[in-house]
Design a protein around this motif. Structure first.
Motif, PDB file in Angstrom:
ATOM      1  N   THR A 275      48.192 151.990  12.661  1.00  0.00           N
ATOM      2  CA  THR A 275      47.063 152.807  12.214  1.00  0.00           C
ATOM      3  C   THR A 275      47.140 154.171  12.887  1.00  0.00           C
ATOM      4  O   THR A 275      47.635 154.298  14.012  1.00  0.00           O
ATOM      5  CB  THR A 275      45.710 152.150  12.559  1.00  0.00           C
TER       6      THR A 275
ATOM      7  N   LEU B  39      37.535 149.812   5.688  1.00  0.00           N
ATOM      8  CA  LEU B  39      37.396 151.256   5.787  1.00  0.00           C
ATOM      9  C   LEU B  39      35.955 151.693   5.528  1.00  0.00           C
ATOM     10  O   LEU B  39      35.196 151.012   4.822  1.00  0.00           O
ATOM     11  CB  LEU B  39      38.312 151.949   4.772  1.00  0.00           C
TER      12      LEU B  39
ATOM     13  N   GLU C  34      38.723 147.274   1.272  1.00  0.00           N
ATOM     14  CA  GLU C  34      39.531 147.004   2.451  1.00  0.00           C
ATOM     15  C   GLU C  34      41.015 147.184   2.120  1.00  0.00           C
ATOM     16  O   GLU C  34      41.458 146.912   1.012  1.00  0.00           O
ATOM     17  CB  GLU C  34      39.333 145.571   2.956  1.00  0.00           C
TER      18      GLU C  34
ATOM     19  N   VAL D 226      41.594 145.345   6.706  1.00  0.00           N
ATOM     20  CA  VAL D 226      40.957 146.395   7.509  1.00  0.00           C
ATOM     21  C   VAL D 226      39.867 147.034   6.665  1.00  0.00           C
ATOM     22  O   VAL D 226      40.124 147.538   5.558  1.00  0.00           O
ATOM     23  CB  VAL D 226      41.979 147.449   7.961  1.00  0.00           C
TER      24      VAL D 226
ATOM     25  N   ILE E  27      36.551 153.877  10.025  1.00  0.00           N
ATOM     26  CA  ILE E  27      36.570 152.428   9.851  1.00  0.00           C
ATOM     27  C   ILE E  27      35.157 151.908  10.088  1.00  0.00           C
ATOM     28  O   ILE E  27      34.502 152.284  11.072  1.00  0.00           O
ATOM     29  CB  ILE E  27      37.527 151.748  10.853  1.00  0.00           C
TER      30      ILE E  27
ATOM     31  N   LEU F  76      38.348 144.636  11.598  1.00  0.00           N
ATOM     32  CA  LEU F  76      39.450 145.334  12.264  1.00  0.00           C
ATOM     33  C   LEU F  76      40.192 144.385  13.206  1.00  0.00           C
ATOM     34  O   LEU F  76      40.037 144.471  14.422  1.00  0.00           O
ATOM     35  CB  LEU F  76      38.926 146.560  13.035  1.00  0.00           C
TER      36      LEU F  76
END
Length: 907
Positions: A496, A422, A482, A420, A340, A344
């Motif tokens: 996650t 990545l 994302e 999120v 990541i 977040l």
């Protein structure tokens, strides 16, 4: 000659063993075996249908193929001898108002001995067929009932075959049965149309009654004892089994309800067991928080927080930038890849009036964190300056799984979105059509309800999963890869998983295994109560397995079975189980029991708890999978504790999983406090409970799973995996993409059921993929054959080398798909590196033998005093001399001719 007292004691141990060994503390885990309750006062307990809070029991009627074909054989009707083909018909027609059965027999219900079944039925032409106490392997009672003529013929059908290993059909053939006429009966015929009937069985006594016409027209409450008696007879072979309905023509049925007749003492026993199960699991759960604290390391920094997972070295550093939490999550092992690198999460909220709230770049994100989890407070602002707050919680677990919850304060949300960010190599793919859901197109491309996102690079990876079916998951439209999640509710939940899930599991990688699977041979009447002695390895088997290097065994399917005379399951053959486990441990081996398709007639588990309708599974009737959210989540940990204490059980082999992460037939959570838990969280807790019980008892193994089923959120609970059985070989890429030893931390041992799965190709894949062969030994059950000298000749050379790997000194182990030590074209390579010794396995990518140039990176080897010398240790013999610069020209056999193994020794 043995005296009568000795004989009586043996009989009691055989029949009552499971009851006698249940222990003095707490309630008896198993009911008293029939006929203990046949003659006592009984009460009716609802088990199926609307009386039990379920849908109409007629909707779950299904054809048990060989029960139907046996009925056709007895009636002189033609039937198809091949599997899965009619006649008779293999399906029924389930409608909104009734189930129509045409030219077949359909079974259903909980397998019971003493019961009342009520139903509405319509005979449309030919006589109705009713089967009682039916099991595929043992037979049933069959009633030919002609309501329109007022006649009935009752038959007792008993299967009479002897099982022969490797030859017997999975079901008895119809002619392998004896038919005895119980009687022919006459009664006043009933009118055409729907009739309400009841069947009652108590021990050998069976009654069939019809409701009076006043009941039919007005549903007037009339005691069942006052219903018209149509047929009454004695069953010469009372058992426990399913009911069924059918016709050589057409009949219809609806409103089926089933009640079990039990004593008040038995009801009290069951209730006491359920209370004990609940309290036992509460005790396990009470330890979870402490285990989470011990598993996670957290430090609060001036601008955020840092999380560390010591087993793998994984880390997560959280800070904030312009009002958005930013995370950098790294995998730890195998290069510490970044998973990541971005939001977040970033949170966007749409209010009920359409106002969009985004991160307030002038606001301050606050962090609170400890070893149990992390909480972030995110300031939000709309375009017109209206303020709101998002609360984001990440709850840590005993694995690298985090449970996330996003809620909003200060605005009533119409929609909550989370993104999120990545790292580039794991970024979500975009460019697909946007979700059709109104309002989501700005956020989601390639959306999927209740979905998950999973990406890995062969040695590290990330999984993001929606925790509710109404959450849309996809990639951010117009974003930078994302993952986007959207809900129309007031709470957004997701999980996650940071991969690798665990370091290389010592149990899985250092244990050589045998899978023992036999079905009993001889007259089947010998195993109606408990498993046969043949379903446990004898002492000769055990000695042979150990002499070949076996360190753990799987005991397949029927190490626990059912009492087919009654409603009880999970019974062992106590004497044989004790003997086999004692000898297994004496020889230094572990034994784990099969769990997956399990006995479906436990007196403590409900019809609601089962995933299916007690379908047939080879010669094991009434077996099922159970849904984790029901009683199964408390029953199995409680029983595991018993099996560990009583026998020393060392773990389980989970055929797909320990339980199904689905609600199945369940309409709600087992306990009120579970109402806010997702299915994944319930499944996680279930696995934790099982592992905790095994840990308490110092079990020698743990959990092995059939690796063809993937639930990545629980992968860290497994110690070992097995593949095969339904296939004999797996392509090399499958080991990278699906059966990945580095990402899961477990080997995927090929199910060596016979020569075709112990072949040189599978030896090669095991060698270069950090896997193994799990030898199977059987008598033809499920296609598994007995082990022979040739079996061990094929497998033992690889076993010896794998056993020689010193995991205490292991510096590196890599499969072909993450190889750094060995390079070259045209071959696969795997290695195990220790301070003064390296094992390298090579397998040709081609089926044609030929030369290859192998380059060993000498700079990647451990520093030694002296030189590395090379010799063959698998596939060939002989020394190759000093390694030198690491370049070698070798000739490899074709892929299906097996691997070669090299050993590098420091001298």
């Amino acid at each position: 000659m043995r005296n009568s007292k000795s004989i009586l004691a043996s009989v009691l141990l055989f029949c009552l063993g499971p009851v006698l060994v249940a222990g003095c503390a707490g309630p008896q885990r198993f009911r008293k075996p029939a006929p203990a309750e046949d003659g006592v006062s009984l009460i009716a307990e609802p088990v199926l249908g609307k009386c039990a809070g379920q849908e109409d029991g007629a909707r779950q009627l299904h054809v048990m193929e060989w029960v139907a074909k046996r009925a056709w054989h007895i009636l002189g009707q033609p039937y198809e001898r091949a599997d899965f083909k009619g006649p008779p018909e293999q399906k029924v027609q389930v409608g909104d108002d009734c189930t129509v059965v045409t030219n077949t027999v359909a079974c259903g219900g909980v397998p019971l001995r003493n019961q009342i079944v009520t139903f509405e039925i319509e005979q449309r032409d030919s006589p109705i067929l009713i089967v009682l106490r039916s099991t595929d392997a043992f037979g049933e009672v069959m009633i030919e009932l002609d309501l329109l003529r007022g006649t009935a013929r009752v038959l007792s059908i008993t299967v009479s075959r002897s099982m022969i290993g490797g030859q017997s059909h999975s079901s008895p053939m119809p002619e392998e049965s004896n038919t005895c006429l119980i009687g022919e009966f006459a009664f006043k015929r009933l009118k055409r149309g729907w009739q309400v009937l009841s069947l009652e069985t108590r021990g050998s006594k069976v009654e069939l009654r019809a409701a009076p016409e006043i009941w039919l027209g007005y549903r007037v409450a009339v005691p069942m004892s006052s219903w018209k008696k149509l047929v009454e007879f004695e069953d010469p072979d009372p058992a426990g089994g399913k009911y069924g309905f059918g016709s050589t023509g057409t009949m219809a049925i609806r409103n089926v309800q089933q009640f079990e007749l039990i004593s008040r003492t038995e009801k009290a026993r069951r209730e006491a067991c359920l209370r004990e199960m609940r309290e036992f699991c509460k005790g396990l759960d009470a330890e979870y928080e402490g285990d989470v604290r011990r598993a996670n390391r957290v430090e609060v920094t001036p601008d955020g927080a840092k999380w560390t997972w010591p087993p793998t070295g994984a880390t997560a550093v959280l800070t904030a930038e312009k009002g958005v939490p930013r995370g950098v999550v790294r995998a730890g092992l195998y290069g510490n890849d970044t998973l990541i690198d971005g939001a977040l999460p970033e949170v966007i909220v749409t209010s009920m009036d359409g106002e969009v709230f985004r991160a307030d770049s002038t606001g301050q994100v606050s962090f609170e964190a400890d070893a149990l989890g992390m909480h972030m407070t995110l300031p939000l602002v709309s375009s017109n300056g209206q303020k709101a707050t998002a609360h984001v919680t990440a709850q840590f677990t005993v694995l690298t799984v985090w449970w996330w919850t996003v809620t909003v304060e200060g605005v009533e949300p119409k929609e909550i979105q989370a993104f999120v960010g990545l790292a580039p190599q794991f970024a979500a793919r975009t460019g697909q059509a946007a979700s059709s859901e109104a309002g989501m197109a700005v956020a989601i491309a390639s959306g999927m309800k209740g979905g998950s996102y999973y990406e890995h690079n062969s040695k590290a990876g990330v999984l993001i999963k929606a925790l509710a079916p109404d959450i849309d998951l996809g990639s951010r439209a117009g974003g930078k890869g994302e993952v986007a999640l959207v809900t129309g509710g007031d709470k957004l939940r997701f999980a996650t998983l940071w991969l690798p899930a665990q370091p290389l599991n010592r149990i899985g990688f250092t244990t050589r295994m045998v899978h023992y699977i036999k079905y009993p041979e001889g007259p089947i009447q010998h195993w109606r109560r408990i498993p046969s002695f043949q379903e446990y390895p004898d002492n000769v088997d055990l000695a042979r397995f150990r002499s070949q290097g076996t360190e753990a065994m799987v005991w397949h399917h029927t190490w626990v079975s059912s009492d087919f005379r009654d409603r009880e399951g999970f019974l062992t053959n106590h004497r044989e189980m004790k003997r086999a486990m004692r000898e297994t441990h004496r020889l230094g081996m572990a034994a784990i029991g099969y769990i997956g398709i399990v006995p479906g007639r436990s007196s403590l588990l409900r019809f609601d708890d089962a995933l299916d309708d007690y379908q047939k599974n080879w010669d094991l009737q009434d077996f099922t999978f159970y849904a984790t959210p029901g009683r199964w989540q408390e029953f199995l940990p409680w029983m595991t504790d018993y099996w560990c204490r009583e026998y020393g059980l060392d773990g389980f082999y989970a055929d797909g999983g320990l339980g199904g992460a689905t609600m199945g037939k369940l309409k709600g959570p087992l306990n009120p406090e579970d109402a806010n838990l997702s299915l994944d969280e319930i499944q996680h807790r279930f696995y934790y409970r099982i592992k905790k019980v095994l840990q308490r008892h110092n079990a020698r193994f743990g959990l092995e799973q059939w690796g063809g089923s993937h639930d990545m959120l629980i992968t860290g609970f497994y110690d070992c995996r097995m593949i095969g059985e339904s296939f004999q070989e797996a392509p090399p890429d499958d080991y990278r993409n699906s059966y990945n030893a580095l990402i899961t931390g477990t080997p995927f041992k090929m199910y060596g059921m016979r020569e075709t799965s112990q072949n040189p190709y599978n030896i090669a894949m095991a060698a270069v993929c950090m896997s193994d062969i799990q030898v199977c030994s059987g008598n033809g059950a499920w296609g598994d054959v007995a082990d022979t000298a040739e079996t061990w000749k094929r497998v033992r050379p690889l076993w010896r080398l794998l056993e020689s790997v010193d995991f205490d000194q292991l510096i590196e182990a890599r499969p072909w798909y993450a190889q750094e030590l060995v390079s070259g074209e045209g071959f696969y390579a795997g290695n195990y590196t220790m301070p003064n010794r390296v094992l390298i396995f090579l397998a040709n990518k081609s089926e044609t033998p030929g030369p290859v140039e192998v380059r060993i990176n000498v700079d990647h080897l451990p520093k030694i005093n002296g030189q590395w010398h090379v010799r063959y240790v698998l596939g060939r013999k002989g020394a190759l001399g000093p390694l030198g610069d690491g370049r070698m020209k070798l000739t490899l056999p074709g892929l299906h001719s097996g691997p070669i193994g090299l050993e590098l020794i420091a001298r």
